[in-house]
Write a protein that holds these residues in place. Sequence first.
Motif, PDB file in Angstrom:
ATOM      1  N   UNK A  33      21.329  43.909  -8.727  1.00 62.71           N
ATOM      2  CA  UNK A  33      21.016  43.095  -7.473  1.00 62.71           C
ATOM      3  C   UNK A  33      22.024  42.035  -7.936  1.00 62.71           C
ATOM      4  N   UNK A  34      22.769  41.769  -6.959  1.00 60.03           N
ATOM      5  CA  UNK A  34      23.974  40.561  -6.901  1.00 60.03           C
ATOM      6  C   UNK A  34      23.699  39.904  -5.452  1.00 60.03           C
ATOM      7  N   UNK A  35      23.818  38.447  -5.630  1.00 61.56           N
ATOM      8  CA  UNK A  35      24.342  37.671  -4.374  1.00 61.56           C
ATOM      9  C   UNK A  35      25.739  37.451  -4.112  1.00 61.56           C
ATOM     10  N   UNK A  36      26.070  37.142  -2.882  1.00 60.85           N
ATOM     11  CA  UNK A  36      27.537  37.038  -2.704  1.00 60.85           C
ATOM     12  C   UNK A  36      28.258  35.829  -3.398  1.00 60.85           C
ATOM     13  N   UNK A  37      27.291  34.859  -3.421  1.00 63.47           N
ATOM     14  CA  UNK A  37      27.599  33.707  -4.379  1.00 63.47           C
ATOM     15  C   UNK A  37      27.901  34.041  -5.793  1.00 63.47           C
ATOM     16  N   UNK A  38      27.145  34.891  -6.679  1.00 66.12           N
ATOM     17  CA  UNK A  38      27.170  35.255  -7.886  1.00 66.12           C
ATOM     18  C   UNK A  38      28.579  35.964  -7.946  1.00 66.12           C
ATOM     19  N   UNK A  39      28.869  36.965  -7.154  1.00 62.62           N
ATOM     20  CA  UNK A  39      29.949  37.818  -7.026  1.00 62.62           C
ATOM     21  C   UNK A  39      31.199  36.811  -6.932  1.00 62.62           C
ATOM     22  N   UNK A  40      31.286  36.025  -5.969  1.00 63.16           N
ATOM     23  CA  UNK A  40      32.145  35.118  -5.798  1.00 63.16           C
ATOM     24  C   UNK A  40      32.647  34.182  -6.872  1.00 63.16           C
TER      25      UNK A  40
ATOM     26  N   UNK B 272      39.036  39.343  -0.315  1.00 60.68           N
ATOM     27  CA  UNK B 272      38.866  38.278   0.654  1.00 60.68           C
ATOM     28  C   UNK B 272      39.643  36.908  -0.086  1.00 60.68           C
ATOM     29  N   UNK B 273      39.315  36.832  -1.172  1.00 62.24           N
ATOM     30  CA  UNK B 273      39.659  35.533  -2.177  1.00 62.24           C
ATOM     31  C   UNK B 273      41.146  35.909  -2.434  1.00 62.24           C
ATOM     32  N   UNK B 274      41.846  36.983  -2.196  1.00 61.86           N
ATOM     33  CA  UNK B 274      43.059  36.905  -2.744  1.00 61.86           C
ATOM     34  C   UNK B 274      44.146  36.056  -2.055  1.00 61.86           C
ATOM     35  N   UNK B 275      43.770  35.789  -0.616  1.00 67.27           N
ATOM     36  CA  UNK B 275      44.606  34.953   0.118  1.00 67.27           C
ATOM     37  C   UNK B 275      44.624  33.593  -0.521  1.00 67.27           C
TER      38      UNK B 275
END
Length: 363
Positions: free
Chosen positions: A162-169, A207-210
């Motif tokens: 389980x991961x949240x998007x916040x944890x991944x980001x 998404x963050x690459x930009x």
Amino acid sequence: MIKHISVLPGDGIGPEVTNEACRLLETVGAEFGHTFSFTFAHIGGAAIDAAGTPLPEETIAACRASDAVLLGAVGAPQYDRGPASGRPEAGLLGLRKALGVFANLRPITVFPALAKASPLKDEILKNVDFLIVRELTGGLYFGTPRERIETPEGLEVIDTLRYTEHEIERIIRLGYETARTRGRRLTSVDKANVLESSRVWRETVQRLQAEYPDVELNHLLVDNAAMQIVKNPGQFDVMVTENLFGDILSDEGAMITGSIGMLPSASLGNGGPGVYEPVHGSAPDIAGKGVANPLATFLSVALMLRQSLGMAAEADAVERAVNHVLTDGLRTADIADIGQSALGTAEMGDAVRDRLRAAAVKQ
């Protein structure tokens, strides 16, 4: 400058290597005009023996009140049975959660003097210097439900990824930011061809690459990444990945350096004390024999000085001292050639501290 260090010796060889590391910090303090105070606390099997739990509240409180945490190792064979919550490793996982350290940094560097100790050929080891940024508080190690269920067909086991998007980001951002301080190349490792969590991971990386156009991005599936670490480790600069993959790949990276006894690590969060520990584990088979390699712990001290204590010059001095003793041919048993004499834990510690003092005198 006065800095407060919580020392968690832990199990196995942990007390031996942390004792040498504390002596190293005292030498750094003497040579550079600092004072280090130490608060000792229990974790892992030692904490179970002393307090009946792998992570006493007193340990958490001491760590939160410190500038940094030095951890030896956790793990004891007598606790290998029973529920996961009562094992020494639960203390380590709980400490990471309690301190909010979500990122583990593991530098993979080949010291030229140890190239022969690596199982890889010399030509493959050229220019190996990369950093694995591992997510530390999510994924399979922390997901729930986690249970065993008796069914008519037999035992069923469940682990939850389980991961949240916040944890991944937040871990991916750290990967990008770290790459900016090095060679500006980021390799993201996932299993996006199979796992939904990895597909979200890859989408977030893209998404963050930009926001980081100056960082070159590459994606690798984890099985290919494992192969590439052995085939061509010099291609990597910064590698970012989730918890389980990072655990496995960093140990693989450790072995190409010649010994897992040479690999340091730093676990960092958002402003609280970082946790610094060697990767080699508790090594109960050699505990108490005085033969453990303290160099991974010394290199973890260097990471502590640089990352948490703002002492870059002192960190450089420790790393140079380690490199010098290796270049001089000094070895512990795990990195010695066949027939080569080996130093004990304390002897290697003395050699590094002597080299550190000698370098300070020259300056």
